[in-house]
Design a protein around this motif. Structure first.
Motif, short mmCIF file in Angstrom:
data_model
loop_
_atom_site.label_atom_id
_atom_site.label_comp_id
_atom_site.label_asym_id
_atom_site.label_seq_id
_atom_site.Cartn_x
_atom_site.Cartn_y
_atom_site.Cartn_z
N GLU A 68 0.83 -1.21 0.00
CA GLU A 68 0.00 0.00 0.00
C GLU A 68 0.87 1.26 0.00
N VAL A 71 2.12 1.75 -3.38
CA VAL A 71 1.13 2.35 -4.27
C VAL A 71 1.08 3.86 -4.06
N LEU A 72 1.13 4.27 -2.79
CA LEU A 72 1.09 5.69 -2.47
C LEU A 72 2.32 6.40 -3.03
N THR A 75 1.81 6.85 -6.66
CA THR A 75 0.88 7.94 -6.92
C THR A 75 1.60 9.29 -6.87
#
Lengths: 241, 118
Positions: A68, A71-72, A75
């Motif tokens: 996670e 993913v951040l 981004t």
């Protein structure tokens, strides 16, 4: 009402009917399912964290959390990349900014230390009460947003943010590897003593990982906010030219 | 209470999808997506709720020995925590792309972008 609207309303009506059947026939479980019961029963002896959600996120499903965070990171990198081509020259802010009002400027000076303190509290108490690295990092980034609103010209160095982010990311992986070396597996937090159940410094490496995640998430959100702000700079530069 | 939360969540999902499909303005579409996102989170948290139980935090009121019989399901909560963070990332990406489109074309109206239309 065009045909398009009627079609959309019809489709959503069907979806709503499906949802209706799901919700109308829903009966809550009488007992926890085996996975949740295991987590509830072994929180004290395996993670040492009174907050079960934090124990799940950081210890039992630690690998998912690592994903996670990745993913951040992706981004924030993509947002910076997408907005990079409209970046203003370094140090230059657009001339079109309205100065922040008295209320916002004064309020920011008063609130910013409190927001930082609250963020630190939420991060540090993640294993004891609702909170943790993600929530605390978001609180810290909201402080950055407030500062950006009050002083549109303010910039935190990209190098600094990138360093905070990469050091905490690397630290997270190293803590995970320490779990592999000294405890039962990757991201096992029990390689540090679990301590007294419910104390601030307890639950093995969970507070450490919370701090690292908090710093990383805060730096990533700040990068995203600053990228968006810099895009605005460039637009105003161009409009003025 | 669960039924209320479930219906609210499903209503938010439908509302968000309707907004995303009918609005032509990119910013409004993004707002609509975040509303649908919130609806999904509400439904997930509601599914993890068990009647008559308390939050999954062990303290003086919820001793370790009784934990499994006293707390609600913590797994959907952990899942929703992840979903909120990923939702934020998705929203930031959508905003960045909307900004790029606006910079390139000077418009936020979806009907001005016809390259992928068929």
């Amino acid at each position: 009402m065009s045909t398009r609207h009627i079609l959309i309303a019809g489709l959503l009506g069907l979806l709503g009917l499906a949802f209706w059947h799901l919700a109308a026939d829903y009966l809550p479980d009488a007992a926890l399912n085996p996975t949740a019961a295991y987590y509830a029963a072994h929180a004290a002896d395996q993670t040492g964290a009174p907050n079960l959600v934090t124990g799940i996120i950081i210890t039992w499903r630690g690998l998912d959390t690592l994903g996670e965070v990745t993913v951040l990171f992706l981004t924030s990198a993509i947002v910076a990349l997408v907005l990079a081509q409209s970046k203003a020259p370094a140090g230059a802010a657009g001339p079109g900014f309205l100065p922040a009002g008295e209320l916002l400027a004064t309020g920011t000076r008063m609130l910013l230390p409190l927001i930082a303190l609250f963020g630190a509290y939420v991060i540090a108490n993640g294993h004891l009460s609702p909170g943790g690295g993600f929530q605390g990092g978001a609180v810290l980034a909201s402080g950055v947003l407030l500062a950006l609103l009050a002083q549109p010209r303010m910039r935190i160095g990209h190098a600094l943010l990138a360093r905070v982010e990469s050091v905490s990311g690397l630290g997270y992986i190293l803590v995970g590897l320490a779990g592999l070396a000294f405890a039962s597996g990757f991201l096992d937090t029990a390689f540090l003593p679990l301590g007294r159940f419910g104390a601030l410094l307890s639950a093995g490496a969970i507070p450490l990982i919370s701090v690292l995640i908090g710093l990383k998430v805060g730096a990533e959100f700040a990068t995203i906010l600053q990228s968006l702000e810099e895009g605005e700079d460039a637009a105003q530069e161009e409009d003025a030219a | 209470m669960i039924a209320l939360a479930l219906f609210t969540g499903f209503a938010l999902i439908l509302l968000g999808l309707y907004g995303a499909l009918t609005n032509r303005d990119l910013i409004r579409m993004i707002v609509a997506f975040t509303i649908a996102d919130t609806g999904v989170n509400v439904v997930l948290v509601a599914v993890g709720y068990l009647p008559g139980r308390t939050a999954p935090i062990l303290d003086a009121a919820v001793p370790v020995a009784e934990a499994a019989a006293r707390v609600i399901d913590p797994v959907p909560q952990a899942l929703v925590l992840t979903a909120i963070v990923i939702g934020l990332g998705v929203t930031a990406l959508m905003l960045a792309y909307a900004w790029r489109l606006f910079r390139a074309r000077g418009s936020l109206d979806i009907s001005d972008f016809t390259e992928l239309k068929w």
